[in-house]
Design a protein around this motif. Structure first.
Motif, PDB file in Angstrom:
ATOM      1  N   THR A  23       0.881  -0.822  -0.536  1.00 24.48           N
ATOM      2  CA  THR A  23      -0.109  -0.067  -0.104  1.00 24.48           C
ATOM      3  C   THR A  23       0.666   1.309   0.240  1.00 24.48           C
ATOM      4  O   THR A  23       1.912   1.169   0.613  1.00 24.48           O
ATOM      5  CB  THR A  23      -0.630  -0.109   1.364  1.00 24.48           C
ATOM      6  OG1 THR A  23      -1.714  -0.986   1.159  1.00 24.48           O
ATOM      7  CG2 THR A  23      -1.432   1.104   1.689  1.00 24.48           C
ATOM      8  N   LEU A  24       0.485   1.666  -1.266  1.00 25.54           N
ATOM      9  CA  LEU A  24       0.650   3.062  -0.543  1.00 25.54           C
ATOM     10  C   LEU A  24      -0.032   4.093  -0.820  1.00 25.54           C
ATOM     11  O   LEU A  24      -0.372   4.645  -2.116  1.00 25.54           O
ATOM     12  CB  LEU A  24       1.860   3.922  -2.521  1.00 25.54           C
ATOM     13  CG  LEU A  24       2.947   2.681  -2.866  1.00 25.54           C
ATOM     14  CD1 LEU A  24       3.810   3.329  -3.946  1.00 25.54           C
ATOM     15  CD2 LEU A  24       4.167   2.566  -1.964  1.00 25.54           C
ATOM     16  N   GLY A  25      -0.336   4.702   0.669  1.00 22.08           N
ATOM     17  CA  GLY A  25      -1.157   5.602   0.668  1.00 22.08           C
ATOM     18  C   GLY A  25      -1.555   6.575   1.346  1.00 22.08           C
ATOM     19  O   GLY A  25       0.123   7.152   1.699  1.00 22.08           O
ATOM     20  N   ALA A  26      -2.127   7.148   1.852  1.00 23.13           N
ATOM     21  CA  ALA A  26      -2.157   8.636   3.106  1.00 23.13           C
ATOM     22  C   ALA A  26      -2.636   8.413   4.257  1.00 23.13           C
ATOM     23  O   ALA A  26      -3.246   7.379   4.655  1.00 23.13           O
ATOM     24  CB  ALA A  26      -3.611   9.112   2.046  1.00 23.13           C
ATOM     25  N   LYS A  27      -1.922   9.260   5.045  1.00 26.40           N
ATOM     26  CA  LYS A  27      -1.417   9.025   6.255  1.00 26.40           C
ATOM     27  C   LYS A  27      -2.785   9.800   6.885  1.00 26.40           C
ATOM     28  O   LYS A  27      -3.779   9.208   7.350  1.00 26.40           O
ATOM     29  CB  LYS A  27      -0.003   8.989   6.525  1.00 26.40           C
ATOM     30  CG  LYS A  27      -0.164   9.167   8.381  1.00 26.40           C
ATOM     31  CD  LYS A  27       1.305   9.833   9.245  1.00 26.40           C
ATOM     32  CE  LYS A  27       0.905   9.634  10.799  1.00 26.40           C
ATOM     33  NZ  LYS A  27       2.283  10.406  10.664  1.00 26.40           N
ATOM     34  N   SER A  28      -2.740  10.748   6.255  1.00 21.72           N
ATOM     35  CA  SER A  28      -3.870  11.926   6.746  1.00 21.72           C
ATOM     36  C   SER A  28      -3.991  13.438   5.676  1.00 21.72           C
ATOM     37  O   SER A  28      -2.977  12.657   5.032  1.00 21.72           O
ATOM     38  CB  SER A  28      -3.536  12.861   8.205  1.00 21.72           C
ATOM     39  OG  SER A  28      -2.154  13.698   7.307  1.00 21.72           O
ATOM     40  N   PHE A  29      -4.640  14.022   6.090  1.00 17.21           N
ATOM     41  CA  PHE A  29      -5.032  14.693   4.813  1.00 17.21           C
ATOM     42  C   PHE A  29      -5.709  16.089   5.236  1.00 17.21           C
ATOM     43  O   PHE A  29      -6.583  15.901   6.196  1.00 17.21           O
ATOM     44  CB  PHE A  29      -5.502  13.877   3.814  1.00 17.21           C
ATOM     45  CG  PHE A  29      -6.930  13.606   4.183  1.00 17.21           C
ATOM     46  CD1 PHE A  29      -8.031  14.116   4.347  1.00 17.21           C
ATOM     47  CD2 PHE A  29      -7.153  11.745   3.754  1.00 17.21           C
ATOM     48  CE1 PHE A  29     -10.049  13.491   4.765  1.00 17.21           C
ATOM     49  CE2 PHE A  29      -8.207  11.791   4.187  1.00 17.21           C
ATOM     50  CZ  PHE A  29      -9.159  12.001   4.758  1.00 17.21           C
ATOM     51  N   PRO A  30      -5.420  17.557   4.912  1.00 16.01           N
ATOM     52  CA  PRO A  30      -5.808  18.266   5.340  1.00 16.01           C
ATOM     53  C   PRO A  30      -7.426  18.644   4.894  1.00 16.01           C
ATOM     54  O   PRO A  30      -8.088  18.019   4.162  1.00 16.01           O
ATOM     55  CB  PRO A  30      -4.928  19.578   4.425  1.00 16.01           C
ATOM     56  CG  PRO A  30      -4.609  19.343   3.307  1.00 16.01           C
ATOM     57  CD  PRO A  30      -4.902  17.483   3.686  1.00 16.01           C
TER      58      PRO A  30
END
Length: 281
Positions: A201-208
């Motif tokens: 997985t190349l994913g997002a940890k968090s997003f604004p």
């Protein structure tokens, strides 16, 4: 109210405009794949050049209509006259995409000792199907065509179990071995000669989020993977972190920080760094 009436009421109002046809979009993409590899997915006539011209012209005609529908639908039914120009730009990129697809075939052959010949990769490898589909979808994504890019990548996802967002940027000679469960997010950037195994997985940890608490669209939130990186099975890399050139990320690693070029990250090392507060570049 009976069930039928309840469903009918829930269907109102109808969508504004005419949605693009998923079947026609996928038929166009299959025609392009056949043009990339004549004779592999359907029997080609004696003239390969004539076959390629026929398939690309079919794709041009089909996509022009479906791009027109997608643009019209996205602009709430407005008349759209630029679909043909968009498709012409897409068609002009096909030779470069074909060259990239050829490097992916070579990467599969060089990276998998079980692969006896390149023909097997073209005909059967789910990673090649998904990456070729994503490369085509990515060009439509760059041209700001709505709906169609996700139709293309999700169709490949349903066949291969590999989920690559059309927004991801992927360099040459990319190889996904086995592939089931691989996820690559929208803003991921992958360099040249990168190899992934199943479950990565190349994913997002968090997003604004904006003032109303809604996610801010398009923000960079997925990893950057530099050239010549290998990521083994079930590794999870989250956030806008950089995996330095030539690094090897071991199986089952959970990584949320950048690592420099030439790193060798094992599960035990990643767990130890997380315990003491992390590090990286």
């Amino acid at each position: 109210m009976n069930a039928i009436e309840e469903l009918a009421r829930a269907a109102e109002p109808l969508p504004m405009g005419e949605l693009p046809s998923r079947l026609n979009v996928l038929a166009a993409i299959e025609a392009i794949r056949s043009a990339f590899f004549p004779g592999y997915f359907e029997r080609a006539p004696a003239s390969a050049r004539a076959f390629v011209r026929e398939k690309v012209e079919f794709a041009r005609e089909a996509l022009t209509e479906e791009v027109r529908r997608a643009l019209s639908f996205a602009s709430a039914g407005a008349q759209v006259n630029g679909a043909a120009k968009v498709v012409d730009q897409f068609i002009s990129r096909l030779p470069d995409i074909r060259r990239l697809a050829a490097t992916d075939v070579e990467a599969a052959f060089e990276g998998d000792p079980a692969l006896r010949n390149r023909d097997e990769a073209i005909l059967t490898y789910p990673g090649l199907l998904s990456v070729t589909s994503q490369r085509l979808a990515h060009e439509l994504y760059l041209l700001d065509v709505p709906l169609l890019p996700r139709m293309i990548t999700e169709a490949a996802h349903s066949k291969s179990g590999i989920d690559i967002h059309p927004g991801a940027t992927i360099g040459e000679s990319f190889f996904i071995d086995h592939g089931t469960g691989v996820v690559i997010g929208e803003t991921a950037r992958i360099g040249n000669r990168v190899r992934l195994y199943q479950g990565v997985t190349l994913g997002a940890k968090s997003f604004p989020r904006d003032a109303q608490g809604r996610p801010v669209k398009g923000a960079d939130r997925h990893p950057i993977v530099e050239d010549d990186v290998v990521i083994y099975a079930e590794a999870t890399i989250l956030g806008r972190v950089t995996i330095g050139r030539g690094s090897v990320i071991g199986g089952n690693v959970w990584l949320t920080h950048s690592v420099p070029a030439g790193s060798r990250i094992t599960q035990a090392a990643a767990d130890a760094e997380a315990f003491v507060g992390g590090g990286g570049i």
